[in-house]
Design an enzyme around this catalytic site. Sequence first.
Site, PDB file in Angstrom:
ATOM      1  N   MET A 199      19.935  29.577  12.963  1.00  0.00           N
ATOM      2  CA  MET A 199      18.779  29.161  12.167  1.00  0.00           C
ATOM      3  C   MET A 199      17.905  30.388  11.861  1.00  0.00           C
ATOM      4  O   MET A 199      16.729  30.235  11.516  1.00  0.00           O
ATOM      5  CB  MET A 199      17.977  28.101  12.910  1.00  0.00           C
ATOM      6  CG  MET A 199      18.840  26.862  13.223  1.00  0.00           C
ATOM      7  SD  MET A 199      17.919  25.344  13.428  1.00  0.00           S
ATOM      8  CE  MET A 199      16.828  25.766  14.743  1.00  0.00           C
ATOM      9  N   GLY A 200      18.490  31.592  11.999  1.00  0.00           N
ATOM     10  CA  GLY A 200      17.730  32.802  11.686  1.00  0.00           C
ATOM     11  C   GLY A 200      16.814  33.226  12.819  1.00  0.00           C
ATOM     12  O   GLY A 200      16.992  32.811  13.964  1.00  0.00           O
ATOM     13  N   HIS A 205      17.884  37.475  17.233  1.00  0.00           N
ATOM     14  CA  HIS A 205      17.508  38.291  18.394  1.00  0.00           C
ATOM     15  C   HIS A 205      18.789  38.762  19.089  1.00  0.00           C
ATOM     16  O   HIS A 205      19.907  38.537  18.580  1.00  0.00           O
ATOM     17  CB  HIS A 205      16.586  37.501  19.320  1.00  0.00           C
ATOM     18  CG  HIS A 205      17.099  36.136  19.706  1.00  0.00           C
ATOM     19  ND1 HIS A 205      18.272  35.947  20.401  1.00  0.00           N
ATOM     20  CD2 HIS A 205      16.603  34.880  19.466  1.00  0.00           C
ATOM     21  CE1 HIS A 205      18.466  34.653  20.612  1.00  0.00           C
ATOM     22  NE2 HIS A 205      17.473  33.979  20.039  1.00  0.00           N
ATOM     23  N   ALA A 206      18.616  39.374  20.263  1.00  0.00           N
ATOM     24  CA  ALA A 206      19.781  39.963  20.944  1.00  0.00           C
ATOM     25  C   ALA A 206      20.815  38.917  21.357  1.00  0.00           C
ATOM     26  O   ALA A 206      22.001  39.243  21.497  1.00  0.00           O
ATOM     27  CB  ALA A 206      19.318  40.757  22.167  1.00  0.00           C
ATOM     28  N   HIS A 241      21.736  36.376  19.431  1.00  0.00           N
ATOM     29  CA  HIS A 241      22.568  36.240  18.227  1.00  0.00           C
ATOM     30  C   HIS A 241      23.477  37.464  18.054  1.00  0.00           C
ATOM     31  O   HIS A 241      24.625  37.340  17.648  1.00  0.00           O
ATOM     32  CB  HIS A 241      21.681  36.085  16.985  1.00  0.00           C
ATOM     33  CG  HIS A 241      20.776  34.894  17.017  1.00  0.00           C
ATOM     34  ND1 HIS A 241      19.411  34.997  17.133  1.00  0.00           N
ATOM     35  CD2 HIS A 241      21.036  33.565  16.966  1.00  0.00           C
ATOM     36  CE1 HIS A 241      18.868  33.788  17.125  1.00  0.00           C
ATOM     37  NE2 HIS A 241      19.827  32.901  17.038  1.00  0.00           N
ATOM     38  N   GLN A 280      17.951  18.117  11.954  1.00  0.00           N
ATOM     39  CA  GLN A 280      17.993  18.128  13.421  1.00  0.00           C
ATOM     40  C   GLN A 280      16.599  18.192  14.046  1.00  0.00           C
ATOM     41  O   GLN A 280      16.474  18.266  15.260  1.00  0.00           O
ATOM     42  CB  GLN A 280      18.894  19.249  13.932  1.00  0.00           C
ATOM     43  CG  GLN A 280      18.369  20.658  13.732  1.00  0.00           C
ATOM     44  CD  GLN A 280      19.429  21.692  14.070  1.00  0.00           C
ATOM     45  OE1 GLN A 280      20.438  21.829  13.386  1.00  0.00           O
ATOM     46  NE2 GLN A 280      19.216  22.436  15.147  1.00  0.00           N
ATOM     47  N   LYS A 309      23.336  28.924  25.834  1.00  0.00           N
ATOM     48  CA  LYS A 309      21.910  28.575  26.007  1.00  0.00           C
ATOM     49  C   LYS A 309      21.674  27.132  25.560  1.00  0.00           C
ATOM     50  O   LYS A 309      20.948  26.390  26.213  1.00  0.00           O
ATOM     51  CB  LYS A 309      21.049  29.550  25.189  1.00  0.00           C
ATOM     52  CG  LYS A 309      19.607  29.638  25.641  1.00  0.00           C
ATOM     53  CD  LYS A 309      18.669  28.769  24.851  1.00  0.00           C
ATOM     54  CE  LYS A 309      18.452  29.263  23.455  1.00  0.00           C
ATOM     55  NZ  LYS A 309      17.718  28.266  22.650  1.00  0.00           N
ATOM     56  N   SER A 353      14.507  31.982  19.832  1.00  0.00           N
ATOM     57  CA  SER A 353      13.606  32.234  18.702  1.00  0.00           C
ATOM     58  C   SER A 353      12.229  31.658  18.980  1.00  0.00           C
ATOM     59  O   SER A 353      11.218  32.159  18.499  1.00  0.00           O
ATOM     60  CB  SER A 353      14.170  31.603  17.433  1.00  0.00           C
ATOM     61  OG  SER A 353      15.489  32.031  17.243  1.00  0.00           O
ATOM     62  N   ARG A 354      12.186  30.595  19.780  1.00  0.00           N
ATOM     63  CA  ARG A 354      10.898  29.936  20.043  1.00  0.00           C
ATOM     64  C   ARG A 354      10.049  30.704  21.058  1.00  0.00           C
ATOM     65  O   ARG A 354       8.871  30.378  21.216  1.00  0.00           O
ATOM     66  CB  ARG A 354      11.127  28.500  20.510  1.00  0.00           C
ATOM     67  CG  ARG A 354      11.654  27.589  19.397  1.00  0.00           C
ATOM     68  CD  ARG A 354      11.723  26.142  19.834  1.00  0.00           C
ATOM     69  NE  ARG A 354      11.999  25.222  18.725  1.00  0.00           N
ATOM     70  CZ  ARG A 354      13.192  24.694  18.453  1.00  0.00           C
ATOM     71  NH1 ARG A 354      14.241  25.004  19.203  1.00  0.00           N
ATOM     72  NH2 ARG A 354      13.344  23.862  17.432  1.00  0.00           N
TER      73      ARG A 354
HETATM   74  N1  LIG Z   1      19.755  33.763  24.591  1.00  0.00           N
HETATM   75  C1  LIG Z   1      20.862  33.414  23.971  1.00  0.00           C
HETATM   76  N2  LIG Z   1      22.061  33.808  24.422  1.00  0.00           N
HETATM   77  C2  LIG Z   1      23.202  33.445  23.789  1.00  0.00           C
HETATM   78  N3  LIG Z   1      23.233  32.674  22.668  1.00  0.00           N
HETATM   79  C3  LIG Z   1      22.060  32.251  22.187  1.00  0.00           C
HETATM   80  C4  LIG Z   1      20.818  32.595  22.804  1.00  0.00           C
HETATM   81  N4  LIG Z   1      19.822  32.027  22.071  1.00  0.00           N
HETATM   82  C5  LIG Z   1      20.416  31.352  21.073  1.00  0.00           C
HETATM   83  N5  LIG Z   1      21.756  31.478  21.126  1.00  0.00           N
HETATM   84  C6  LIG Z   1      22.735  30.845  20.254  1.00  0.00           C
HETATM   85  O1  LIG Z   1      22.532  31.259  18.927  1.00  0.00           O
HETATM   86  C7  LIG Z   1      22.960  30.219  18.062  1.00  0.00           C
HETATM   87  C8  LIG Z   1      21.896  29.972  17.046  1.00  0.00           C
HETATM   88  O2  LIG Z   1      20.759  29.485  17.724  1.00  0.00           O
HETATM   89  P1  LIG Z   1      19.329  29.452  17.072  1.00  0.00           P
HETATM   90  O3  LIG Z   1      19.358  30.155  15.773  1.00  0.00           O
HETATM   91  O4  LIG Z   1      18.799  28.074  17.143  1.00  0.00           O
HETATM   92  O5  LIG Z   1      18.501  30.398  18.052  1.00  0.00           O
HETATM   93  P2  LIG Z   1      17.647  30.026  19.258  1.00  0.00           P
HETATM   94  O6  LIG Z   1      17.106  31.277  19.809  1.00  0.00           O
HETATM   95  O7  LIG Z   1      18.456  29.085  20.123  1.00  0.00           O
HETATM   96  O8  LIG Z   1      16.456  29.258  18.661  1.00  0.00           O
HETATM   97  P3  LIG Z   1      15.641  28.098  19.300  1.00  0.00           P
HETATM   98  O9  LIG Z   1      14.357  28.697  19.621  1.00  0.00           O
HETATM   99  O10 LIG Z   1      15.667  27.139  18.169  1.00  0.00           O
HETATM  100  O11 LIG Z   1      16.327  27.562  20.513  1.00  0.00           O
HETATM  101  C9  LIG Z   1      23.271  29.003  18.940  1.00  0.00           C
HETATM  102  O12 LIG Z   1      24.670  28.932  19.159  1.00  0.00           O
HETATM  103  C10 LIG Z   1      22.539  29.351  20.214  1.00  0.00           C
HETATM  104  O13 LIG Z   1      23.086  28.724  21.354  1.00  0.00           O
HETATM  105  C1  LIG Z   2      24.134  25.238  15.482  1.00  0.00           C
HETATM  106  C2  LIG Z   2      22.893  25.255  14.603  1.00  0.00           C
HETATM  107  C3  LIG Z   2      22.866  26.515  13.742  1.00  0.00           C
HETATM  108  C4  LIG Z   2      22.990  24.040  13.668  1.00  0.00           C
HETATM  109  O1  LIG Z   2      21.874  23.979  12.823  1.00  0.00           O
HETATM  110  C5  LIG Z   2      21.593  25.137  15.443  1.00  0.00           C
HETATM  111  O2  LIG Z   2      21.539  23.954  16.146  1.00  0.00           O
HETATM  112  C6  LIG Z   2      21.369  26.321  16.340  1.00  0.00           C
HETATM  113  O3  LIG Z   2      20.849  27.313  15.819  1.00  0.00           O
HETATM  114  O4  LIG Z   2      21.721  26.286  17.527  1.00  0.00           O
HETATM  115  N1  BAL Z   3      18.967  26.225  19.125  1.00  0.00           N
HETATM  116  C1  BAL Z   3      19.004  24.775  18.940  1.00  0.00           C
HETATM  117  C2  BAL Z   3      18.391  24.362  17.677  1.00  0.00           C
HETATM  118  C3  BAL Z   3      17.209  23.470  17.845  1.00  0.00           C
HETATM  119  O1  BAL Z   3      16.505  23.557  18.872  1.00  0.00           O
HETATM  120  O2  BAL Z   3      16.944  22.681  16.948  1.00  0.00           O
END
Ligand SMILES: Nc1ncnc2c1ncn2[C@@H]1O[C@H](COP(=O)(O)OP(=O)(O)OP(=O)(O)O)[C@@H](O)[C@H]1O
Ligand SMILES: CC(C)(CO)[C@@H](O)C(=O)[O-]
Ligand code: BAL
Length: 296
Positions: A44-45, A48-49, A51, A76, A164, A201-202
Amino acid sequence: MTKPLTKDDYAPDDVTVHRDPDRLRRVVRALRAAGRNIALVPTMGALHAGHRKLIREAHVMQNTVVVVSIFVNPTQFGPNEDFAAYPRTFESDVDVCREERVGLVFAPAAEDVYLPGATVTVSPGPLGDELEGASRPGHFAGVLTVVSKLFNIVQPTYAVFGEKDYQQLTLIHRMARDLNFPVDVVGVPTVREADGLALSSRNRYLSEAERAAATALSAALVAGAHVSGQGADAVLGAASATLAAEPAVDLDYLELRAPDLGPAPENGDARLLVAARVGATRLIDNIAVLLGTGDE
Ligand SMILES: Nc1ncnc2c1ncn2[C@@H]1O[C@H](COP(=O)(O)OP(=O)(O)OP(=O)(O)O)[C@@H](O)[C@H]1O
Ligand SMILES: CC(C)(CO)[C@@H](O)C(=O)[O-]
Ligand code: BAL
């Protein structure tokens, strides 16, 4: 009229951004026909590290073009969640993708993903109503629907997700199996800050004091894992005590489950999962534990 594909579409030497699903589909089809594997990293953009780690895992596979999707998926998010406030940092996300040698970024508009009048969605089954799903009704139907769309548009050989979001990863594995998606779903361990906080990201929503309090989540998981040889009650007791010691943490759930998120076994592999609010920010984390086989 559809624009013909060019040499750059077949052998991009810089990251190429696509907004149009049909064009992206044609480009990846041409790349596959030229013998390349496609690895998809859905995001979802606000990259960070964590990703970056997913992208690096995607590159490990031979002869692969990595496609990163960036799409803040409206379906979602519940009505009282942070869809509008969710961080959108597109320019720097493309820079990250360039640094990580991503071939294609897919960043569609919502109206090109969800056509007017669309009514068919993917149902996650009972696990979709538990844990995250209990607090976020409809969340996993939204996740699985958009991920199935991404799988159909990109048709990747591999798709990489983070542990995560462990319940999400579990449900995507199940969807690929139950609905016969020809995709290898790959899970990547959680990347953490030096003090244990899972990157998310949050995290950028947290004030300095909240950021300090948020370390209680990973500390609780580690405290639980540390006594796993003594069984489930000890794990839950140690983790709860750590969370209770941090007043700024408002616990949503702390649960011990089997690795597939069924009921926890008495002995053997299990997963400890936590969700909590720190201020207005909802955070999740999880850890693998080995129950009852130690000598404590
Ligand atoms: N700390 C992390 N380590 C490994 N993978 C991660 C981590 N944070 C996010 N991801 C993965 O990156 C992908 C995209 O996640 P997303 O863009 O929602 O980022 P996020 O940091 O999880 O954001 P949010 O704050 O919505 O939880 C997902 O498969 C998620 O599990
Ligand atoms: C897998 C995903 C990109 C679907 O919108 C989202 O849930 C996320 O960022 O983890
Ligand atoms: N990283 C999961 C996306 C969500 O919280 O909606």
